[in-house]
Scaffold this active site. Structure first.
Site, mmCIF file in Angstrom:
data_model
loop_
_atom_site.group_PDB
_atom_site.id
_atom_site.type_symbol
_atom_site.label_atom_id
_atom_site.label_comp_id
_atom_site.label_asym_id
_atom_site.label_seq_id
_atom_site.Cartn_x
_atom_site.Cartn_y
_atom_site.Cartn_z
ATOM 1 N N GLY A 1 0.883 -1.322 -0.118
ATOM 2 C CA GLY A 1 -0.174 0.052 0.039
ATOM 3 C C GLY A 1 0.896 1.288 -0.071
ATOM 4 N N GLY B 1 0.050 8.803 1.162
ATOM 5 C CA GLY B 1 -0.406 7.436 2.187
ATOM 6 C C GLY B 1 0.693 7.245 2.847
ATOM 7 N N ILE B 2 0.356 6.645 4.135
ATOM 8 C CA ILE B 2 1.482 6.135 5.256
ATOM 9 C C ILE B 2 2.456 5.015 4.433
ATOM 10 C CG2 ILE B 2 1.848 4.850 7.311
ATOM 11 C CD1 ILE B 2 -0.607 5.655 8.250
ATOM 12 N N GLY B 3 2.221 4.348 3.605
ATOM 13 C CA GLY B 3 3.144 3.371 2.943
ATOM 14 C C GLY B 3 4.170 3.939 2.169
ATOM 15 N N SER C 1 -4.355 -0.192 14.400
ATOM 16 C CA SER C 1 -4.802 1.373 14.828
ATOM 17 C C SER C 1 -5.445 1.306 16.120
ATOM 18 C CB SER C 1 -6.028 1.695 14.071
ATOM 19 O OG SER C 1 -6.693 2.918 14.169
ATOM 20 N N TYR D 1 -13.889 -2.241 10.208
ATOM 21 C CA TYR D 1 -12.513 -1.717 10.180
ATOM 22 C C TYR D 1 -12.172 -1.872 11.802
ATOM 23 C CZ TYR D 1 -8.973 1.783 10.698
ATOM 24 O OH TYR D 1 -7.685 2.695 10.904
#
Length: 341
Positions: free
Chosen positions: A33, A38-40, A167, A195
């Site tokens: 990802g 984005g974080i990735g 998370s 989620y």
């Protein structure tokens, strides 16, 4: 050698990567990802400055190319490789893993960062709910298939790592509902609950992987912080983010309810244009610390928050060894093969 500093909420990924540069140097890292914003992508960007090889993945090769170009522009000498990977398809995961297994290099660190959009009920080609498939089942299978590559990187002074980006929101739910993993029910589906369950599954998998591998592979899960990334901006996700209070009625980050990363806490800032509004994406540091901080080498299975071990922050349903073992068995049944080594 200078001692590694203490990492805090204000520490950025850039600072962590710099502090751990000696640990990153020479390593081959696969990150799922990695689309821009984005974080990735940010993880890949800061690691690329020090690593031997960074493998970026995604199901859209055009977006992967944009990420590759952006990283190469900043780090011209980077050794980067694109890998098409659809975590929502077991066949897609097997195809990508087969490609990685043809590489001459071993894998030192596998970072599971990719996540499905938090939105309406969707079934994958394998009949699984999309969030659980993309966030848990796909990563589980990928880890299983790449275990030989991970073990090949081990030596007397190094233990390979698997990192799950979970998370703190996992605690909002009641844990994994084992009754619907194999047979998801659209009548009882709730996007936010889906989620929460997927993020609980990440923590449980890290715990069980650590237990089963008995020091051969170290596994960690983490809370990356409240960050405005591309997953929050998808049209189908915005209503859910607003329902949770993460975003306000205007679609902007809710700064009254959550501590968002601020500009001084980011080593770099990326401006995003979404719905004609300008947002700021901040950096994070827990992912890099989980992947490389030597101070947690004896704490496999741990959950990190702000780059520090925070097992006390894990909800009981997501730290229960019985739940971890049960999830492992159920997931083996879904993929149709045992995860052993």
């Amino acid at each position: 050698m200078s001692p590694i500093p203490t990492f805090t909420f204000a520490t950025t990924a850039e600072e962590v990567a710099t502090a751990l540069s000696a640990e990153i140097r020479g390593k081959n890292v696969l990150i799922t990802g990695t689309s821009l914003n984005g974080i990735g992508f940010e993880t890949a960007r800061v690691i690329a400055k020090h690593a031997n090889l960074v493998i970026i993945t995604g199901y859209n090769d055009q977006r992967l190319k944009l990420s590759e170009e952006a990283i190469k522009k900043e780090v011209p000498t980077v050794n980067i490789r694109r890998l098409n990977l659809d975590l929502g398809s077991l066949a897609g995961v097997r195809k990508a893993a087969a490609e990685v297994n043809t590489y001459s290099e071993s894998i030192h660190v596998l970072i599971h960062n990719a996540a499905a959009a938090i939105g309406s009920f969707k079934l994958t080609v394998d009949g699984l709910e999309s969030q659980m498939a993309t966030d848990h089942v796909g990563p589980f299978l990928l880890t299983k298939l790449l275990t030989p590559k991970l073990l090949a990187s081990a030596d007397a002074s190094y233990t390979p790592r698997v990192v799950f980006v979970s998370s703190g929101a996992h605690a909002f739910g009641a844990g994994v509902d084992f009754n619907v993993i194999e047979k998801p029910d659209p009548k009882t589906y709730n996007a936010s609950v889906g989620y929460f369950q997927a993020k609980s599954a990440n923590i449980l998998t890290a715990i069980e992987l650590s237990k089963r591998f008995k020091g051969a592979i170290n596994a960690y899960s983490l809370h990356p912080g409240v960050i405005f990334t591309n997953i929050n901006q998808k049209e189908e996700s915005i209503p859910e983010m607003q329902a949770l209070g993460i975003l306000g009625p205007d679609g902007l980050p809710n700064k009254e309810k959550f501590d968002w990363k601020t500009i001084p806490q980011g080593a770099a800032t990326y401006i995003l244009i979404v719905n004609r509004s300008v947002f700021v994406l901040m950096l994070f540091d827990s992912t890099v610390a989980a992947a490389f901080d030597p101070r947690i080498s004896d704490k496999s299975g741990a959950y990190l928050d702000n780059s520090n071990v925070a097992n006390e922050s894990v909800a009981p349903h997501s730290s229960d060894p019985a739940n971890a073992e049960r999830l492992w068995t159920v997931t083996e049944n879904i993929i149709g093969e045992k995860f052993e080594f």
